[in-house]
Design an enzyme around this catalytic site. Sequence first.
Site, PDB file in Angstrom:
ATOM      1  CG  HIS A  57      -0.432   0.007   2.543  1.00  0.00           C
ATOM      2  ND1 HIS A  57      -0.238   1.168   3.251  1.00  0.00           N
ATOM      3  CD2 HIS A  57      -0.043  -0.992   3.369  1.00  0.00           C
ATOM      4  CE1 HIS A  57       0.237   0.878   4.463  1.00  0.00           C
ATOM      5  NE2 HIS A  57       0.376  -0.426   4.558  1.00  0.00           N
ATOM      6  CG  ASP A  76       2.999   0.513   7.705  1.00  0.00           C
ATOM      7  OD1 ASP A  76       2.570   0.037   6.648  1.00  0.00           O
ATOM      8  OD2 ASP A  76       2.330   0.561   8.756  1.00  0.00           O
ATOM      9  CD  GLU A 126      -2.702  -1.609   5.554  1.00  0.00           C
ATOM     10  OE1 GLU A 126      -2.645  -2.635   6.258  1.00  0.00           O
ATOM     11  OE2 GLU A 126      -2.343  -0.495   5.976  1.00  0.00           O
ATOM     12  CD  GLU A 127      -1.240   2.578   7.623  1.00  0.00           C
ATOM     13  OE1 GLU A 127      -1.821   2.118   8.624  1.00  0.00           O
ATOM     14  OE2 GLU A 127      -0.027   2.387   7.393  1.00  0.00           O
ATOM     15  CG  ASP A 143       1.966  -3.784   5.342  1.00  0.00           C
ATOM     16  OD1 ASP A 143       2.853  -2.956   5.656  1.00  0.00           O
ATOM     17  OD2 ASP A 143       0.746  -3.514   5.356  1.00  0.00           O
ATOM     18  CG  HIS A 178       1.523   2.803  12.546  1.00  0.00           C
ATOM     19  ND1 HIS A 178       0.212   2.443  12.764  1.00  0.00           N
ATOM     20  CD2 HIS A 178       1.778   2.495  11.253  1.00  0.00           C
ATOM     21  CE1 HIS A 178      -0.295   1.924  11.651  1.00  0.00           C
ATOM     22  NE2 HIS A 178       0.653   1.934  10.727  1.00  0.00           N
TER      23      HIS A 178
HETATM   24 ZN    ZN Z   1       1.177  -1.246   6.369  1.00  0.00          ZN
END
Ligand code: ZN
Length: 348
Positions: free
Chosen positions: A73, A189, A223-224, A244, A324
């Site tokens: 993503h 990410d 995706e998030e 991922d 994150h």
């Molecule tokens: Zn991800």
Amino acid sequence: MNLPSIDKAHLIKFLTSLLATPSPTGRSEPAIELVAKELSAYKSLEFSRTRKGALVAKWSGKSREAPRALTAHVDTLGAVIKEIKSDGRLKMSRIGGLQWPNVEAEGVWVLASKGERVRGSVLIDTASGHIFKDGNATPRDDDHMEIRLDARTSSASETRALGIQVGDFVVFDPRVEVTNDFIRSRHLDDKACVAILISAIKSLSDNGQTPSRDAYFLFSNYEEVGHGAAAGIPAEVHELVTVDMAVVGPGQESDEFHATLCLKDSSGPYHHGLSNKLRDLAEKNNIAYKTDVYPFYGSDGEAFWRAGGDVAVALIGPGVDASHNYERTHMDALVATTQWVIAYLLNE
Ligand SMILES: [Zn+2]
């Protein structure tokens, strides 16, 4: 099987340009465009776009049997303007699992819907150490974090005059740094894995190789928030390998120097048969890998499963520390994951 070599310099170059392209969920079109432009050099690929804005690339393989798909993503965490305060500063609403302390004092761009983008920074509303005796006591939450714009405004109307409206997107500086083969940035990410898929395509293509079966690459854009690959995987696909980031930290097997096969995350176990196939491929090709279980994690593979996708789903990816948050990985993990993708595409 001898795997073709990987162009590490190109991998890093593309990854850093993608990291520098803001793409919060809902405003990720520039990143999709960058990927489309990069892949347009490969004449064996056919492209389509989903109505939701994701990019699908198809590479016809030697066999039409049981087509495969891989996904990564482009969208990332971010925020939108929630409220324009009477002093001209801005409150935000977070996109995805953003943690406030990790963007405190960060530079931002507000993508004004009615004008130029506006520069600013994120602060707590008790920022001055000469006024507020204990700034440490201020909760870092939606109510206390605000944007101070680098523009002359001290009222809501002056801020609105800059073209800023409630709902406008906010993007945080990624702070990309590459040192000793470590790559440090926000949003590895999942931009690291987008770069991995592209690197795998380049590696095979440069070496004159073709996937053994028809392969689809879905570059997803929601995706998030949990529904990225819910659409976009063609119905004839039999297997989906989600690429991922792997979770690195206390209690985890994953690290920044290996690729990881995730066997279970918050949504449950992945497909045992496909996971075992990937494990065998890693063993046969001497790919540096680990297996792991992720505590607070969902993937686009599961999004497709929940949307009714009748495919085997597995999850692999490079170890990313402090996910994150201010993320970091290493070239070794990127190379191992790229090799794994290549081995999968070449597997009969
Ligand atoms: Zn991800």
